[in-house]
Motif scaffolding. Structure first.
Motif, short mmCIF file in Angstrom:
data_model
loop_
_atom_site.label_atom_id
_atom_site.label_comp_id
_atom_site.label_asym_id
_atom_site.label_seq_id
_atom_site.Cartn_x
_atom_site.Cartn_y
_atom_site.Cartn_z
N GLU A 1 0.84 -1.20 0.00
CA GLU A 1 0.00 0.00 0.00
C GLU A 1 0.88 1.25 0.00
O GLU A 1 1.96 1.27 0.59
CB GLU A 1 -0.90 0.00 1.23
CG GLU A 1 -1.90 1.13 1.25
CD GLU A 1 -2.94 0.95 2.34
OE1 GLU A 1 -3.55 1.93 2.75
OE2 GLU A 1 -3.14 -0.20 2.77
N ALA A 2 0.42 2.27 -0.70
CA ALA A 2 1.17 3.53 -0.73
C ALA A 2 1.39 4.04 0.69
O ALA A 2 0.55 3.81 1.58
CB ALA A 2 0.42 4.57 -1.55
N LEU A 3 2.50 4.69 0.91
CA LEU A 3 2.80 5.20 2.24
C LEU A 3 1.68 6.12 2.73
O LEU A 3 1.08 6.85 1.93
CB LEU A 3 4.13 5.96 2.22
CG LEU A 3 5.38 5.11 1.94
CD1 LEU A 3 6.62 5.99 1.89
CD2 LEU A 3 5.54 4.02 3.00
N PRO A 4 1.37 6.06 4.02
CA PRO A 4 0.26 6.86 4.57
C PRO A 4 0.37 8.34 4.20
O PRO A 4 1.45 8.93 4.20
CB PRO A 4 0.42 6.66 6.08
CG PRO A 4 1.06 5.32 6.21
CD PRO A 4 2.00 5.22 5.04
N ASN A 5 -0.78 8.92 3.86
CA ASN A 5 -0.93 10.35 3.53
C ASN A 5 -0.37 10.72 2.16
O ASN A 5 -0.51 11.87 1.73
CB ASN A 5 -0.28 11.23 4.59
CG ASN A 5 -0.90 11.05 5.96
OD1 ASN A 5 -2.10 10.84 6.08
ND2 ASN A 5 -0.08 11.11 7.00
N THR A 6 0.25 9.77 1.46
CA THR A 6 0.80 10.08 0.13
C THR A 6 -0.30 10.54 -0.82
O THR A 6 -0.17 11.56 -1.51
CB THR A 6 1.51 8.85 -0.46
OG1 THR A 6 2.53 8.43 0.43
CG2 THR A 6 2.13 9.20 -1.81
N TYR A 7 -1.39 9.78 -0.85
CA TYR A 7 -2.49 10.11 -1.77
C TYR A 7 -3.09 11.47 -1.45
O TYR A 7 -3.33 12.28 -2.35
CB TYR A 7 -3.57 9.03 -1.69
CG TYR A 7 -4.84 9.39 -2.42
CD1 TYR A 7 -4.93 9.32 -3.80
CD2 TYR A 7 -5.96 9.83 -1.71
CE1 TYR A 7 -6.10 9.67 -4.47
CE2 TYR A 7 -7.13 10.18 -2.36
CZ TYR A 7 -7.20 10.10 -3.74
OH TYR A 7 -8.35 10.45 -4.39
N TYR A 8 -3.34 11.72 -0.17
CA TYR A 8 -4.02 12.96 0.21
C TYR A 8 -3.15 14.19 -0.06
O TYR A 8 -3.67 15.26 -0.39
CB TYR A 8 -4.43 12.89 1.68
CG TYR A 8 -5.46 11.81 1.93
CD1 TYR A 8 -6.79 11.99 1.55
CD2 TYR A 8 -5.10 10.60 2.52
CE1 TYR A 8 -7.73 10.99 1.75
CE2 TYR A 8 -6.04 9.60 2.72
CZ TYR A 8 -7.35 9.80 2.34
OH TYR A 8 -8.27 8.81 2.52
N LYS A 9 -1.85 14.03 0.07
CA LYS A 9 -0.95 15.15 -0.22
C LYS A 9 -0.87 15.44 -1.72
O LYS A 9 -0.66 16.58 -2.13
CB LYS A 9 0.44 14.86 0.33
CG LYS A 9 0.53 14.87 1.85
CD LYS A 9 1.95 14.59 2.33
CE LYS A 9 2.01 14.63 3.85
NZ LYS A 9 3.38 14.33 4.36
#
Length: 274
Positions: free
Chosen positions: A249-257
């Motif tokens: 899974e993509a590192l946490p908060n990567t998508y939201y940033k």
């Protein structure tokens, strides 16, 4: 469950999975702390205490990891269901819905408010062309977030490599220093942690997934040049799902940033195509 309900569960489950990944990663660091501390301890009783604590923390980490895997599986189930039901404007059978619901770990009260009927950007009519559009859009976002995750891990690994070189040049001239010897042991413990924790494997997998999903985008464009063939779309779908299921899974908060910029870029890409 209606087709758009799965989008709410998709968002909720990925959020839960990302949060659990943070907890699991933190617990892994905490679980290895007693081993690192023991390097600087000579008291046997304290060492035994640290060993017991290490075992307890490892058990807690394993439970956290199991919870993460369950939430990640549920997120993938919701993703597949949302992708297909939106693409074909159809609802799944009651048996399939019952099976998928059993995998969900979030409450309905959390998922329902997250429903977004316009989650996918495609303007195509329901069918294989819309499925192709949705796959391309999903692959675009995946390739960007996986690439960003790899870049972050690359930065960490570069810092680690520089620290190793620095340790090498400092420790060799003064091999009799107890402090430096302990530091070298700690450094080796960190190395074991990196490999056992899957950081290096994740770095490799992030790069592979970013490359493969970028190729999915290219294949979607190629399939759209001529008349869209159902068998081509299904082949692309299977490959995309395989890449996603096997990648970390993509590192946490990567998508939201990155979300705002990715959405702007995707509107330009999809607008020029349609």
């Amino acid at each position: 469950m209606k087709k758009h309900d799965f989008i709410g569960y998709l968002k909720a489950q990925y959020a839960a999975s990302s949060a659990q990944l943070k907890v699991s990663s933190f617990m892994l660091v905490v679980a290895t702390a007693p081993s690192a501390i023991s390097i600087f301890v000579n008291d046997e009783n304290l060492i035994y205490t640290l060993a017991i604590l290490n075992g307890v923390l490892v058990c807690i980490w394993l439970m956290s990891l199991t919870s993460y895997q369950a939430k990640r599986r549920a997120a993938h189930e919701a993703r597949r269901a949302a992708l297909l039901t939106d693409s074909f404007d159809a609802d799944l059978s009651s048996d399939e819905v019952a099976y998928i619901r059993e995998t969900f770990t979030v409450k309905e009260s959390i998922a329902i408010p997250l429903i977004d009927e316009y989650y996918y950007d495609s303007k195509s009519k329901p069918g294989y062309k819309r499925l192709l559009d949705n796959i391309e859009e999903s692959a675009y976002y995946t390739s960007r977030t996986q690439k960003a995750s790899r870049q972050l891990l690359t930065t960490f690994l570069i810092i680690y490599a520089c620290s190793w070189i620095l340790m090498l040049f400092i420790a060799i001239p003064d091999q009799e220093s107890v402090f430096l010897a302990s530091g070298a042991k700690l450094f080796m413990a960190i190395t074991i942690f990196m490999f056992s924790g899957g950081l290096v494997r994740a770095w490799i997998d992030y790069g592979s997934c970013a490359k493969n999903t970028a190729e999915i985008v290219t294949r979607c464009n190629a399939a759209r040049v001529n008349e869209v063939k159902q068998i081509d779309v299904l082949m692309i779908l299977l490959d995309y799902s395989g890449y996603i299921d096997s990648s970390p899974e993509a590192l946490p908060n990567t998508y939201y940033k990155m979300r705002e910029k990715m959405e702007e870029n995707w509107k330009i890409i999809s607008g020029g195509r349609q």
